[in-house]
Design an enzyme around this catalytic site. Structure first.
Site, PDB file in Angstrom:
ATOM      1  N   HIS A 120       0.812  -1.218   0.000  1.00 11.10           N
ATOM      2  CA  HIS A 120       0.000   0.000   0.000  1.00 11.10           C
ATOM      3  C   HIS A 120       0.847   1.270   0.000  1.00 11.10           C
ATOM      4  CE1 HIS A 120       0.901   0.651   4.309  1.00 11.10           C
ATOM      5  NE2 HIS A 120       0.853  -0.666   4.385  1.00 11.10           N
ATOM      6  N   ASP A 121       0.337   2.278  -0.701  1.00 13.21           N
ATOM      7  CA  ASP A 121       0.897   3.632  -0.700  1.00 13.21           C
ATOM      8  C   ASP A 121       2.280   3.727  -1.335  1.00 13.21           C
ATOM      9  OD1 ASP A 121      -1.314   4.899   0.922  1.00 13.21           O
ATOM     10  OD2 ASP A 121      -0.581   3.461   2.393  1.00 13.21           O
ATOM     11  N   GLY A 138       5.090  -1.005   2.569  1.00 15.52           N
ATOM     12  CA  GLY A 138       4.275   0.175   2.380  1.00 15.52           C
ATOM     13  C   GLY A 138       5.070   1.463   2.322  1.00 15.52           C
TER      14      GLY A 138
END
Length: 257
Positions: A120-121, A138
């Site tokens: 994520h991200d 992440g």
């Protein structure tokens, strides 16, 4: 448009008329897929994913899944993918989190070999290569033309600079400056990525200046601030060094050194 009869497409998904969807695929809500993109059998595109043109996603990949982060509480987040990427078998690409900016972004013309994981991200640039089983945690940023060898792992919140190369099975626990080769356990900066730079059209003078920059950073006992000041002088006659300087100055976690 070619959609196998066994595929399941959410009514809200937006697919270009020149998209191919193979057997047993599942395309969820909020998904957009651009022209020329080919989805092989048994791919899941979970939700809230924008995919550009001429991408090729191979079987058993999981794209746009919920982020594996306990802070995620179901808020609306996205995965954005550019054009001309190849995602081989079993690749996993997660959406962003609300606290991390809300989006995971992958650029164009990237190759991700089997079982790569993008958490994520993350922000991945263009023209990168991720070999088999690379995993980036992440909030990682990967610059254009970076190459990560098989089974390399990158800790969260780190940055891999443009044109850098990470050796296979290397654990990255600090930022990697642009142009550098990092390998081993513990990870060590070995040299500049001269072969990669030659292949991408860097002239001999620029490569020589980057090699001199490597010596300033790693061989001459300067502090990082002193090294950057030295590089700024050199950059007046070598534009390529501005990319290296920016990667050094933007480091928040410290560089491998």
């Amino acid at each position: 448009m070619s959609i196998d009869s066994s595929a399941r497409i959410d009514p809200s998904a937006e697919l270009d008329e020149n998209v191919s969807i193979g057997p047993w695929c599942m395309i969820g809500p909020g998904v957009q897929i651009g022209a020329g993109t080919r989805i092989e059998p048994s791919v899941i595109i979970r939700s809230n994913t924008r995919i550009g043109k001429n991408n090729h996603i191979y079987q058993f990949s999981s794209v746009g899944e919920d982020p594996a982060d306990k802070k995620f509480t179901g808020e609306e987040t996205w995965l954005e993918i550019g054009d001309d990427n190849i995602f081989r078998e079993g690749v996993t690409l997660h959406r962003g989190t609300g606290v991390g900016g809300g989006v995971t972004r992958i650029g164009s013309d990237n190759l991700m070999m089997p079982y790569v994981h993008i958490a994520h991200d993350c922000m991945v640039g263009d023209h990168t290569v991720f070999a088999n089983n690379v995993g980036i945690s992440g909030h990682v940023e990967v610059g254009d033309w970076a190459v990560l060898g098989g089974y390399a792992g990158v800790n969260q919140f780190l940055k891999i600079g443009a044109h850098a190369m990470v050796g296979g099975m290397t654990h990255i626990s600090n930022d990697v400056p642009a142009y550098m080769i990092v390998s081993g356990r513990p990870a060590t900066v070995r040299s500049i990525n001269a072969v990669g730079l030659e292949r991408r059209g860097f002239d001999k003078q620029s490569i020589a200046e980057i090699r001199e920059a490597f010596k300033i950073i790693y061989k001459r006992n300067f502090s990082l601030r002193e090294a950057i000041d030295q590089l700024k002088v050199l950059s007046e006659s070598c534009e390529a060094l501005t990319v290296l300087i920016e990667s050094l100055e933007s480091s928040e976690k410290g560089i491998h050194r």
